[in-house]
Design a protein around this motif. Structure first.
Motif, mmCIF file in Angstrom:
data_model
loop_
_atom_site.group_PDB
_atom_site.id
_atom_site.type_symbol
_atom_site.label_atom_id
_atom_site.label_comp_id
_atom_site.label_asym_id
_atom_site.label_seq_id
_atom_site.Cartn_x
_atom_site.Cartn_y
_atom_site.Cartn_z
ATOM 1 N N HIS A 47 -15.487 -28.942 -0.252
ATOM 2 C CA HIS A 47 -14.054 -28.945 -0.535
ATOM 3 C C HIS A 47 -13.258 -28.474 0.678
ATOM 4 O O HIS A 47 -13.677 -27.569 1.398
ATOM 5 C CB HIS A 47 -13.729 -28.044 -1.730
ATOM 6 C CG HIS A 47 -14.205 -28.597 -3.036
ATOM 7 N ND1 HIS A 47 -15.434 -28.286 -3.578
ATOM 8 C CD2 HIS A 47 -13.606 -29.455 -3.907
ATOM 9 C CE1 HIS A 47 -15.576 -28.911 -4.729
ATOM 10 N NE2 HIS A 47 -14.490 -29.630 -4.960
ATOM 11 N N ALA A 50 -5.662 -32.096 9.196
ATOM 12 C CA ALA A 50 -5.576 -32.552 7.801
ATOM 13 C C ALA A 50 -4.573 -33.692 7.654
ATOM 14 O O ALA A 50 -4.838 -34.689 6.972
ATOM 15 C CB ALA A 50 -5.200 -31.380 6.903
ATOM 16 N N LYS A 65 -12.674 -37.983 4.989
ATOM 17 C CA LYS A 65 -12.416 -37.778 3.580
ATOM 18 C C LYS A 65 -13.521 -38.471 2.776
ATOM 19 O O LYS A 65 -13.871 -39.613 3.054
ATOM 20 C CB LYS A 65 -11.044 -38.375 3.218
ATOM 21 C CG LYS A 65 -10.498 -37.932 1.881
ATOM 22 C CD LYS A 65 -9.057 -38.415 1.740
ATOM 23 C CE LYS A 65 -8.445 -37.978 0.430
ATOM 24 N NZ LYS A 65 -7.032 -38.395 0.330
ATOM 25 N N ARG A 120 -21.165 -32.685 1.803
ATOM 26 C CA ARG A 120 -19.864 -32.796 1.146
ATOM 27 C C ARG A 120 -19.406 -31.406 0.738
ATOM 28 O O ARG A 120 -20.184 -30.602 0.240
ATOM 29 C CB ARG A 120 -19.949 -33.694 -0.082
ATOM 30 C CG ARG A 120 -20.180 -35.160 0.230
ATOM 31 C CD ARG A 120 -19.928 -36.037 -0.989
ATOM 32 N NE ARG A 120 -20.630 -35.531 -2.166
ATOM 33 C CZ ARG A 120 -20.084 -35.470 -3.396
ATOM 34 N NH1 ARG A 120 -18.846 -35.874 -3.597
ATOM 35 N NH2 ARG A 120 -20.790 -35.007 -4.406
ATOM 36 N N GLU A 155 -16.137 -23.785 1.020
ATOM 37 C CA GLU A 155 -14.977 -24.569 1.452
ATOM 38 C C GLU A 155 -15.002 -24.744 2.965
ATOM 39 O O GLU A 155 -15.575 -23.921 3.685
ATOM 40 C CB GLU A 155 -13.679 -23.887 1.033
ATOM 41 C CG GLU A 155 -13.458 -23.885 -0.477
ATOM 42 C CD GLU A 155 -12.181 -23.164 -0.884
ATOM 43 O OE1 GLU A 155 -11.503 -23.636 -1.820
ATOM 44 O OE2 GLU A 155 -11.865 -22.122 -0.265
ATOM 45 N N ASP A 188 -9.343 -31.416 -1.512
ATOM 46 C CA ASP A 188 -10.050 -32.694 -1.403
ATOM 47 C C ASP A 188 -11.517 -32.457 -1.048
ATOM 48 O O ASP A 188 -11.859 -31.485 -0.368
ATOM 49 C CB ASP A 188 -9.426 -33.576 -0.312
ATOM 50 C CG ASP A 188 -8.167 -34.291 -0.786
ATOM 51 O OD1 ASP A 188 -7.869 -34.225 -1.997
ATOM 52 O OD2 ASP A 188 -7.484 -34.900 0.061
ATOM 53 N N VAL A 189 -12.356 -33.376 -1.500
ATOM 54 C CA VAL A 189 -13.752 -33.338 -1.086
ATOM 55 C C VAL A 189 -13.867 -34.116 0.222
ATOM 56 O O VAL A 189 -13.464 -35.276 0.307
ATOM 57 C CB VAL A 189 -14.682 -33.954 -2.142
ATOM 58 C CG1 VAL A 189 -16.124 -33.999 -1.624
ATOM 59 C CG2 VAL A 189 -14.614 -33.155 -3.430
ATOM 60 N N VAL A 190 -14.388 -33.442 1.248
ATOM 61 C CA VAL A 190 -14.557 -34.083 2.548
ATOM 62 C C VAL A 190 -16.038 -34.127 2.900
ATOM 63 O O VAL A 190 -16.866 -33.450 2.266
ATOM 64 C CB VAL A 190 -13.778 -33.337 3.655
ATOM 65 C CG1 VAL A 190 -12.280 -33.379 3.374
ATOM 66 C CG2 VAL A 190 -14.261 -31.888 3.775
ATOM 67 N N ASP A 227 -5.392 -37.504 6.580
ATOM 68 C CA ASP A 227 -4.938 -37.672 5.197
ATOM 69 C C ASP A 227 -5.782 -36.844 4.227
ATOM 70 O O ASP A 227 -6.227 -37.308 3.183
ATOM 71 C CB ASP A 227 -4.970 -39.144 4.797
ATOM 72 C CG ASP A 227 -4.270 -39.386 3.459
ATOM 73 O OD1 ASP A 227 -3.339 -38.623 3.131
ATOM 74 O OD2 ASP A 227 -4.668 -40.334 2.732
ATOM 75 N N ILE A 228 -6.008 -35.577 4.598
ATOM 76 C CA ILE A 228 -6.788 -34.661 3.767
ATOM 77 C C ILE A 228 -5.858 -33.620 3.161
ATOM 78 O O ILE A 228 -5.056 -33.009 3.870
ATOM 79 C CB ILE A 228 -7.882 -33.961 4.601
ATOM 80 C CG1 ILE A 228 -8.894 -34.993 5.111
ATOM 81 C CG2 ILE A 228 -8.586 -32.884 3.780
ATOM 82 C CD1 ILE A 228 -9.903 -34.416 6.092
ATOM 83 N N ALA A 229 -5.947 -33.440 1.852
ATOM 84 C CA ALA A 229 -5.115 -32.472 1.141
ATOM 85 C C ALA A 229 -5.960 -31.289 0.678
ATOM 86 O O ALA A 229 -7.191 -31.367 0.604
ATOM 87 C CB ALA A 229 -4.438 -33.131 -0.046
ATOM 88 N N GLU A 230 -5.296 -30.194 0.355
ATOM 89 C CA GLU A 230 -5.964 -28.992 -0.145
ATOM 90 C C GLU A 230 -6.823 -29.343 -1.362
ATOM 91 O O GLU A 230 -6.356 -29.970 -2.311
ATOM 92 C CB GLU A 230 -4.923 -27.938 -0.539
ATOM 93 C CG GLU A 230 -5.486 -26.647 -1.105
ATOM 94 C CD GLU A 230 -5.982 -25.701 -0.026
ATOM 95 O OE1 GLU A 230 -6.699 -24.730 -0.369
ATOM 96 O OE2 GLU A 230 -5.641 -25.904 1.157
#
Length: 283
Positions: free
Chosen positions: A227, A204, A282, A225, A196, A213-215, A208-211
Protein backbone atom coordinates in the motif's frame (compact mmCIF):
# COMPACT_ATOMS: atom_id res chain seq x y z
CA UNK A 1 10.54 -15.60 22.87
CA UNK A 2 8.00 -15.33 20.03
CA UNK A 3 7.06 -17.70 17.22
CA UNK A 4 8.53 -15.51 14.53
CA UNK A 5 8.62 -16.71 10.92
CA UNK A 6 12.13 -17.99 11.49
CA UNK A 7 11.01 -19.99 14.53
CA UNK A 8 7.99 -21.34 12.66
CA UNK A 9 10.17 -23.14 10.08
CA UNK A 10 12.39 -24.77 12.71
CA UNK A 11 12.22 -28.50 13.44
CA UNK A 12 13.06 -27.89 17.11
CA UNK A 13 12.24 -24.72 19.06
CA UNK A 14 14.12 -23.99 22.28
CA UNK A 15 12.27 -21.30 24.28
CA UNK A 16 14.80 -18.77 25.60
CA UNK A 17 14.74 -16.59 28.69
CA UNK A 18 14.00 -12.89 28.38
CA UNK A 19 16.38 -10.27 29.76
CA UNK A 20 14.70 -10.09 33.19
CA UNK A 21 14.97 -13.88 33.64
CA UNK A 22 18.77 -14.29 33.77
CA UNK A 23 21.85 -12.43 35.01
CA UNK A 24 23.70 -10.50 32.32
CA UNK A 25 26.29 -7.80 31.73
CA UNK A 26 25.75 -5.01 29.20
CA UNK A 27 28.41 -3.11 27.30
CA UNK A 28 27.21 0.33 26.28
CA UNK A 29 26.63 1.49 22.73
CA UNK A 30 27.28 5.16 21.99
CA UNK A 31 28.46 5.87 25.54
CA UNK A 32 30.86 4.36 28.05
CA UNK A 33 28.93 2.76 30.88
CA UNK A 34 28.94 -0.90 31.93
CA UNK A 35 25.55 -2.01 33.21
CA UNK A 36 24.39 -5.02 35.18
CA UNK A 37 21.24 -6.78 34.07
CA UNK A 38 20.33 -8.81 37.16
CA UNK A 39 17.83 -11.65 37.14
CA UNK A 40 14.58 -10.32 38.64
CA UNK A 41 11.99 -13.05 37.98
CA UNK A 42 11.96 -16.80 37.40
CA UNK A 43 11.33 -17.92 33.81
CA UNK A 44 8.46 -20.27 32.88
CA UNK A 45 9.13 -23.93 33.68
CA UNK A 46 9.95 -25.01 30.10
CA UNK A 47 12.26 -22.05 29.31
CA UNK A 48 16.07 -22.25 29.41
CA UNK A 49 18.87 -19.70 29.20
CA UNK A 50 21.26 -19.61 26.25
CA UNK A 51 24.04 -20.51 28.69
CA UNK A 52 22.17 -23.65 29.77
CA UNK A 53 21.84 -24.76 26.13
CA UNK A 54 25.56 -24.14 25.48
CA UNK A 55 26.53 -26.05 28.64
CA UNK A 56 24.35 -29.03 27.72
CA UNK A 57 25.76 -29.11 24.19
CA UNK A 58 29.28 -29.04 25.62
CA UNK A 59 28.50 -32.05 27.84
CA UNK A 60 27.15 -34.06 24.91
CA UNK A 61 30.13 -33.11 22.73
CA UNK A 62 32.61 -34.00 25.46
CA UNK A 63 34.18 -30.54 25.72
CA UNK A 64 32.67 -29.38 29.01
CA UNK A 65 36.10 -29.80 30.67
CA UNK A 66 37.45 -26.84 28.66
CA UNK A 67 38.03 -23.48 30.44
CA UNK A 68 34.88 -21.38 30.80
CA UNK A 69 32.38 -24.21 31.15
CA UNK A 70 30.66 -25.12 34.39
CA UNK A 71 29.93 -21.54 35.43
CA UNK A 72 26.65 -19.76 36.08
CA UNK A 73 25.76 -16.42 34.47
CA UNK A 74 26.69 -14.70 37.72
CA UNK A 75 30.08 -16.45 37.83
CA UNK A 76 30.78 -15.40 34.23
CA UNK A 77 29.97 -11.77 35.08
CA UNK A 78 32.21 -11.97 38.17
CA UNK A 79 35.11 -13.40 36.10
CA UNK A 80 34.78 -10.72 33.40
CA UNK A 81 34.68 -7.87 35.92
CA UNK A 82 37.66 -9.10 37.92
CA UNK A 83 39.78 -9.89 34.84
CA UNK A 84 39.20 -6.39 33.45
CA UNK A 85 39.73 -4.62 36.76
CA UNK A 86 36.16 -3.44 37.26
CA UNK A 87 35.47 -4.98 40.67
CA UNK A 88 32.93 -7.70 41.44
CA UNK A 89 29.34 -8.69 40.78
CA UNK A 90 28.28 -7.49 44.24
CA UNK A 91 29.95 -4.11 43.74
CA UNK A 92 28.22 -3.59 40.42
CA UNK A 93 24.89 -4.75 41.84
CA UNK A 94 25.20 -2.10 44.55
CA UNK A 95 26.43 0.72 42.30
CA UNK A 96 24.09 -0.18 39.36
CA UNK A 97 26.61 0.89 36.69
CA UNK A 98 30.27 1.64 36.01
CA UNK A 99 31.33 4.84 34.28
CA UNK A 100 34.16 3.61 32.03
CA UNK A 101 34.68 6.91 30.25
CA UNK A 102 38.44 7.58 29.74
CA UNK A 103 40.06 10.68 31.14
CA UNK A 104 39.08 13.95 29.40
CA UNK A 105 42.44 14.32 27.64
CA UNK A 106 42.24 10.78 26.23
CA UNK A 107 38.54 10.92 25.32
CA UNK A 108 39.07 14.18 23.41
CA UNK A 109 42.33 13.05 21.74
CA UNK A 110 44.29 15.90 23.29
CA UNK A 111 47.21 13.50 23.58
CA UNK A 112 46.96 12.36 19.96
CA UNK A 113 45.33 9.48 18.11
CA UNK A 114 45.99 5.76 18.24
CA UNK A 115 48.99 5.72 15.93
CA UNK A 116 52.67 5.65 16.76
CA UNK A 117 53.11 9.31 15.86
CA UNK A 118 49.75 10.33 17.37
CA UNK A 119 48.56 11.83 14.08
CA UNK A 120 45.13 11.32 12.48
CA UNK A 121 44.93 9.63 9.06
CA UNK A 122 42.63 11.21 6.49
CA UNK A 123 43.64 8.62 3.88
CA UNK A 124 43.45 5.10 5.36
CA UNK A 125 44.90 2.09 3.59
CA UNK A 126 41.70 0.06 3.24
CA UNK A 127 43.35 -2.80 1.38
CA UNK A 128 45.84 -3.52 4.14
CA UNK A 129 43.89 -2.20 7.11
CA UNK A 130 43.77 1.32 8.57
CA UNK A 131 46.76 0.80 10.87
CA UNK A 132 46.80 0.13 13.79
CA UNK A 133 43.47 -1.64 13.13
CA UNK A 134 43.90 -4.51 10.69
CA UNK A 135 41.14 -6.31 8.76
CA UNK A 136 39.52 -9.09 10.80
CA UNK A 137 41.50 -12.32 10.68
CA UNK A 138 40.40 -14.79 7.98
CA UNK A 139 38.08 -12.17 6.49
CA UNK A 140 40.15 -9.59 4.66
CA UNK A 141 38.77 -6.82 2.49
CA UNK A 142 35.15 -7.23 1.37
CA UNK A 143 33.17 -5.52 -1.35
CA UNK A 144 34.45 -2.87 -3.76
CA UNK A 145 36.96 -1.26 -1.38
CA UNK A 146 39.21 -0.51 -4.35
CA UNK A 147 36.58 2.02 -5.49
CA UNK A 148 36.97 4.08 -2.31
CA UNK A 149 38.32 7.60 -2.86
CA UNK A 150 41.72 8.53 -1.43
CA UNK A 151 40.18 11.01 1.00
CA UNK A 152 36.80 10.88 2.83
CA UNK A 153 33.91 11.53 0.45
CA UNK A 154 30.56 10.16 -0.63
CA UNK A 155 30.95 7.33 -3.13
CA UNK A 156 28.46 5.06 -4.87
CA UNK A 157 29.71 1.54 -4.16
CA UNK A 158 26.23 0.03 -3.93
CA UNK A 159 23.32 -0.17 -6.34
CA UNK A 160 22.68 3.04 -8.23
CA UNK A 161 19.51 3.99 -10.09
CA UNK A 162 19.27 3.48 -13.84
CA UNK A 163 16.66 3.83 -16.58
CA UNK A 164 14.92 0.57 -15.64
CA UNK A 165 15.16 1.19 -11.88
CA UNK A 166 14.74 4.94 -11.33
CA UNK A 167 14.01 4.72 -7.59
CA UNK A 168 16.22 4.05 -4.59
CA UNK A 169 14.57 1.93 -1.88
CA UNK A 170 15.40 2.29 1.82
CA UNK A 171 14.10 -0.30 4.29
CA UNK A 172 14.66 1.37 7.64
CA UNK A 173 13.12 -0.06 10.83
CA UNK A 174 9.78 1.45 11.83
CA UNK A 175 9.55 3.44 15.06
CA UNK A 176 7.95 0.53 16.92
CA UNK A 177 9.90 -2.32 15.30
CA UNK A 178 13.45 -2.40 16.66
CA UNK A 179 13.71 -5.99 15.45
CA UNK A 180 11.45 -8.80 14.24
CA UNK A 181 10.41 -9.70 17.79
CA UNK A 182 8.50 -6.41 18.06
CA UNK A 183 6.52 -7.34 14.95
CA UNK A 184 5.00 -10.11 17.09
CA UNK A 185 3.97 -7.67 19.84
CA UNK A 186 0.31 -6.64 19.72
CA UNK A 187 0.78 -3.00 20.74
CA UNK A 188 3.64 -2.45 18.28
CA UNK A 189 1.63 -3.93 15.40
CA UNK A 190 -1.39 -1.78 16.31
CA UNK A 191 0.73 1.38 16.23
CA UNK A 192 2.29 0.57 12.85
CA UNK A 193 -0.89 -0.66 11.19
CA UNK A 194 0.31 -2.40 8.01
CA UNK A 195 3.27 -2.50 5.61
CA UNK A 196 3.31 0.70 3.54
CA UNK A 197 5.57 2.33 0.97
CA UNK A 198 6.36 5.99 1.60
CA UNK A 199 6.30 7.98 -1.63
CA UNK A 200 7.03 11.64 -2.37
CA UNK A 201 3.98 13.69 -3.53
CA UNK A 202 5.97 14.62 -6.64
CA UNK A 203 6.43 10.97 -7.64
CA UNK A 204 2.85 10.11 -6.64
CA UNK A 205 1.37 12.76 -8.93
CA UNK A 206 3.61 11.77 -11.82
CA UNK A 207 2.60 8.09 -11.54
CA UNK A 208 -1.08 8.79 -10.67
CA UNK A 209 -0.76 7.14 -7.24
CA UNK A 210 -3.13 8.11 -4.43
CA UNK A 211 -2.95 7.51 -0.67
CA UNK A 212 -3.80 3.87 0.07
CA UNK A 213 -3.41 2.64 -3.51
CA UNK A 214 -1.81 -0.74 -3.99
CA UNK A 215 1.49 -0.29 -5.82
CA UNK A 216 4.08 -2.70 -7.11
CA UNK A 217 7.83 -2.33 -6.70
CA UNK A 218 10.51 -4.61 -8.05
CA UNK A 219 13.95 -5.27 -9.44
CA UNK A 220 15.91 -8.22 -10.82
CA UNK A 221 15.38 -10.12 -7.55
CA UNK A 222 11.58 -10.03 -7.56
CA UNK A 223 8.60 -7.78 -6.91
CA UNK A 224 6.25 -6.92 -4.05
CA UNK A 225 2.77 -5.40 -3.82
CA UNK A 226 2.26 -2.91 -1.00
CA UNK A 227 0.00 0.00 0.00
CA UNK A 228 1.14 3.52 -0.83
CA UNK A 229 1.59 6.25 1.77
CA UNK A 230 2.11 9.77 0.44
CA UNK A 231 4.59 11.59 2.69
CA UNK A 232 5.35 15.31 2.33
CA UNK A 233 8.86 14.93 3.71
CA UNK A 234 9.83 12.10 1.39
CA UNK A 235 12.49 12.90 -1.20
CA UNK A 236 11.60 12.48 -4.91
CA UNK A 237 13.26 9.38 -6.31
CA UNK A 238 13.51 7.71 -2.89
CA UNK A 239 11.03 5.13 -1.58
CA UNK A 240 10.88 4.02 2.04
CA UNK A 241 9.37 0.73 3.22
CA UNK A 242 9.65 0.70 7.00
CA UNK A 243 10.12 -2.73 8.55
CA UNK A 244 10.53 -5.20 10.03
CA UNK A 245 7.22 -6.71 8.92
CA UNK A 246 7.02 -10.50 8.55
CA UNK A 247 6.26 -11.95 5.12
CA UNK A 248 2.75 -12.95 6.19
CA UNK A 249 1.86 -9.29 6.86
CA UNK A 250 2.27 -8.43 3.16
CA UNK A 251 -0.42 -8.72 0.51
CA UNK A 252 1.11 -11.69 -1.30
CA UNK A 253 2.89 -13.38 1.59
CA UNK A 254 6.32 -12.13 0.49
CA UNK A 255 8.05 -9.29 2.34
CA UNK A 256 10.35 -6.46 1.36
CA UNK A 257 13.46 -8.65 1.65
CA UNK A 258 12.51 -10.12 -1.72
CA UNK A 259 14.03 -6.92 -3.15
CA UNK A 260 17.11 -6.56 -0.96
CA UNK A 261 20.61 -7.91 -1.44
CA UNK A 262 23.12 -9.54 0.86
CA UNK A 263 26.34 -8.54 -0.87
CA UNK A 264 29.51 -8.06 1.16
CA UNK A 265 29.92 -4.46 2.26
CA UNK A 266 33.23 -2.67 1.87
CA UNK A 267 35.65 -2.61 3.48
CA UNK A 268 35.21 -5.38 6.09
CA UNK A 269 31.57 -6.41 5.97
CA UNK A 270 28.66 -5.16 8.05
CA UNK A 271 25.18 -3.82 7.39
CA UNK A 272 24.41 -2.29 3.99
CA UNK A 273 21.02 -1.02 5.20
CA UNK A 274 19.41 -2.38 2.04
CA UNK A 275 19.86 0.64 -0.23
CA UNK A 276 18.57 -0.89 -3.49
CA UNK A 277 17.38 0.25 -6.92
CA UNK A 278 13.77 -0.54 -7.85
CA UNK A 279 11.02 0.35 -10.27
CA UNK A 280 7.57 1.51 -9.12
CA UNK A 281 4.15 1.34 -10.73
CA UNK A 282 0.51 1.35 -9.78
CA UNK A 283 -0.72 -2.21 -9.30
Amino acid sequence: QFMTETAEIADIVLPATMFLEHDDLYRAGGQNHILLGPKLVEPPETVRTNLFVIEELAKRLGVDHMPGFGRSEREHVETILQASGWGSFDNLAEEKWIDAQPEFEVAHYLQGFGYGDGKFRFSPDWQNGPSPNKPPKNVGVMGPADAFPKFPDQVDVIETVDAEHPFRLATSPARNFLNSTFAETKTSVQKEGRPELMISPVDAVRLDIAEGDVVQIGNARGDVRIHAKIVEGARPGVLIAEGLWPNKAHLDGEGINVLTGADAVAPYGGAAFHDNKVWLKKA
